[in-house]
Design an enzyme around this catalytic site. Structure first.
Site, short mmCIF file in Angstrom:
data_model
loop_
_atom_site.label_atom_id
_atom_site.label_comp_id
_atom_site.label_asym_id
_atom_site.label_seq_id
_atom_site.Cartn_x
_atom_site.Cartn_y
_atom_site.Cartn_z
N ASP A 171 42.65 -0.79 11.49
CA ASP A 171 43.47 -0.91 10.29
C ASP A 171 44.95 -0.94 10.62
OD1 ASP A 171 41.80 -1.17 8.02
OD2 ASP A 171 41.08 0.87 8.38
N CYS A 180 40.50 5.50 18.07
CA CYS A 180 39.10 5.28 17.69
C CYS A 180 38.88 3.88 17.12
CB CYS A 180 38.62 6.36 16.72
SG CYS A 180 39.48 6.34 15.16
N GLU A 189 46.62 5.08 10.64
CA GLU A 189 46.19 3.68 10.52
C GLU A 189 46.98 2.92 9.47
OE1 GLU A 189 41.97 3.60 9.63
OE2 GLU A 189 42.12 5.29 8.26
N HIS A 206 18.37 0.11 9.90
CA HIS A 206 17.74 1.19 10.66
C HIS A 206 16.88 0.64 11.78
CE1 HIS A 206 18.91 4.85 8.87
NE2 HIS A 206 18.42 4.60 7.67
#
Ligand code: PEP
Ligand code: MG
Length: 590
Positions: free
Chosen positions: A459, A506, A435, A193
């Site tokens: 992938d 993507c 994928e 974070h």
């Protein structure tokens, strides 16, 4: 003052030169401390009081940060409140007091240690980082066992924060004050974070420096190079000068990129393309928008499972998805259902250790086995879809039967919601990731069953070329421009076009300048990537014509090797648009 250099991981780019402000580490109890049986009630009260103090502090900080930095950052504290309210966590603390007769300090130390062990056993780096959130909450709770807070040293003006670790809550409150030039930590990595926060506040940061806290003291001079991951301690004048020059170069570069973010995403011959962002946390929406993202093309929802050691409930999902949808509206958000299993295994999910995780019970395979978990997630996504910009994305589809099953479950869940009179977008688009090569080969069939497809080239290439995407030994074979990959991509994109369905890439391939030209030439319009790469891809695609990209691909499809294809693109681009690939690199180095 000794001069030396340390190497770590650059997690937020940029260069800063300033004075050290060292932060002490929070130390848990090292001594076993017990109570008598008749002190249990009193000790439980003490713990409850500390929980109460922690809760009200978190609520307060959440509101303050929300006002100052926006809701996407106050979200960290929302997740910390969830951790604090987590039943298994508080019960294990109470049990240690009631049954083992531990004093609260020792109970927290023990429970903290156990949680750290669990998180350390997770192999996925992103998920591993979530341990800092649990650590943060437990440290705060520990400190709150003492009703009065110790006075804190002020950070001072324009200092570089050096700490063993900066807990997310500390990071949010200290970095948001606007007086921190950079951050350098012993531990931590890209997906923590604190790293995400530093990136979104544009504060250079280097983590994983191991022992910088042992090597510097307050007042030392430091150079932090967040792109390279280097920290220079007490640099001589010549080096300082060199870095002042580098800093100027970098700042100019950032200004240039920012200008690109504001420009329209159109090729030279006027064809529109859509750059979108892949993100893992709602906090990243702002950076994505700043970089020029026209939507969240991939929200990897797995992270929700790492907020708490228990399974997230529908409300936990819902809160996150609706925040995401509202912040992104009217631009689209593609929420991918969990891609968990395989290497991303979790203690709270019932997944056995598998001999071949990449080929195992991953993603939709897991969701179709543990259907309640899947239904919970679908309900939450549907409820969040009232803003009309949400799409459901299903990962790792291998065969049509899976698509049929998903559609049946989705219809059932929609029926339930209608019965309960809960609103959702009746036209919510359902799409699948292409994928797995077997799915790619039947894209023409799959695409008829869904509203859109998204090609996960990370992938797809891994499985098609039989190259482990994270194995350095074979990374030389991971070639997005392999002729086989181009043929397959052509078939996928053409199939979607014939069926008049949207198609997005993507995977990381969308963020690579040469590959992006090829994808454009194959007819792709939607490019989703790590937000940091959006400006450079926009710059490249704005510098060429769609027509040129099509011609390049036409010829590339006749070539025999990835190298020939690469050389062909370079030759054509450099002749016609010699500057198109300039500034294609991520950051200027040196
Ligand atoms: C992909 O496989 O290309 C993809 C985008 O998904 P992930 O990287 O999350 O597996
Ligand atoms: Mg994938």
């Amino acid at each position: 003052m000794e001069y030396f250099r340390l190497r770590g991981t650059g997690v937020s780019p940029g260069i800063a030169i300033g004075e050290v402000r060292l932060t002490e580490k929070i130390v848990f109890s090292a001594r076993k401390d017990t109570i008598e049986a008749d002190q249990v009630a009193e000790e439980l009260e003490r713990l409850e009081a500390a929980i109460g103090r922690t809760r009200s502090q978190l609520v307060q900080i959440k509101e303050k940060i929300g006002k100052k930095l926006g809701e996407d950052h106050s979200f960290i504290f929302e997740s910390h409140l969830l951790i604090l309210e987590d039943k298994s966590l508080t019960q294990s603390l109470k049990k240690k007091i009631e049954e083992d007769l531990f004093r609260s300090e020792w109970a927290i130390t023990q429970v903290h240690g156990r949680y750290m062990e669990i998180f350390d056993s997770i192999s996925d780096e992103y998920f591993k980082q979530r341990k800092y959130d649990v650590s943060d909450v437990l440290s705060r709770l520990y400190l709150n066992l003492q009703p009065t807070e110790a006075p804190k040293k002020e950070d001072g003006k324009n200092r570089i924060l050096v700490a063993h670790d900066l807990l997310p809550s500390e990071a949010a409150s200290r970095l948001s004050r606007g007086n921190v030039l950079a951050v350098a930590l012993d531990v931590g990595g890209t997906t923590s974070h604190t790293a995400i926060l530093a990136r979104s506040l544009d504060i250079p940061a280097v983590m994983g420096l191991r022992d910088i806290t042992q090597s510097v003291k307050d007042g030392d001079t430091l150079i932090v190079d967040g792109a390279v991951g280097e920290v220079i301690i007490n640099p001589p004048l010549a080096i300082r000068r060199e870095f002042i020059g580098k800093k100027k170069k970098y700042d100019d570069y950032r200004r240039e990129l920012q200008k690109t973010a504001a420009l329209e995403a159109r090729t030279l011959d006027g064809i529109r393309f859509t750059p979108m962002a892949n993100i893992e946390l709602p906090e990243e929406v702002k950076v994505a928008q700043l970089m020029g993202a026209e939507g969240i093309g991939l929200f990897r929802s797995e992270f929700i499972y790492f907020q708490s050691p228990e399974l997230p409930e529908e409300e936990d999902h819902f809160r996150i998805y609706s925040q995401l949808a509202q912040q992104t509206a009217p631009m689209p958000v593609y929420i991918r259902t969990i891609d968990i299993g395989g290497e991303k295994t979790l203690p709270q999910l019932n997944i056995e250790k598998e001999p071949n995780p990449a080929l195992g019970l991953r993603a939709i395979r897991f969701s179709l086995r543990d259907r309640e978990i899947f239904r919970t997630q679908l309900r939450a996504i549907l409820r969040a879809s009232v803003s009309k910009n949400v799409s459901i994305l299903i990962p790792m589809i291998t065969e049509l039967e899976e698509v049929y099953e998903v559609k049946t479950i989705l219809r059932e869940v929609q029926g339930e919601l209608r019965q309960e009179r809960v609103a959702f977008d009746e036209d919510i688009p359902l799409g699948v990731m292409i994928e797995v090569p077997a799915a790619a080969a039947i894209t023409d069939k799959i695409v008829r069953e869904v509203d859109y497809i998204s090609i996960g080239t990370n992938d797809l290439i891994q499985y098609y070329l039989a190259v482990d995407r994270s194995n350095e030994l074979v990374s030389y074979l991971f070639k997005p421009l392999h002729p086989s990959v181009l043929r397959l991509l052509k078939f996928i994109i053409d199939s979607a076009k014939k069926a008049d369905k949207e198609v997005t890439v993507c995977g990381e391939m969308a963020a690579d300048p040469l590959s992006a030209i090829v994808l454009l030439g194959l007819g792709l319009k939607n490019f989703s990537m790590n937000p940091i790469f959006i400006p450079r891809i926009k710059r490249v695609l704005r510098s060429i014509e769609y027509g040129t990209a099509r011609k390049i691909v036409h010829r590339a499809l006749t070539l025999k090797t990835a190298q020939e294809i690469e050389e062909h693109i370079l030759e054509k681009i450099l002749v016609k648009h010699p500057t198109a690939l300039l500034m294609g690199g991520e950051y200027p180095s040196g």
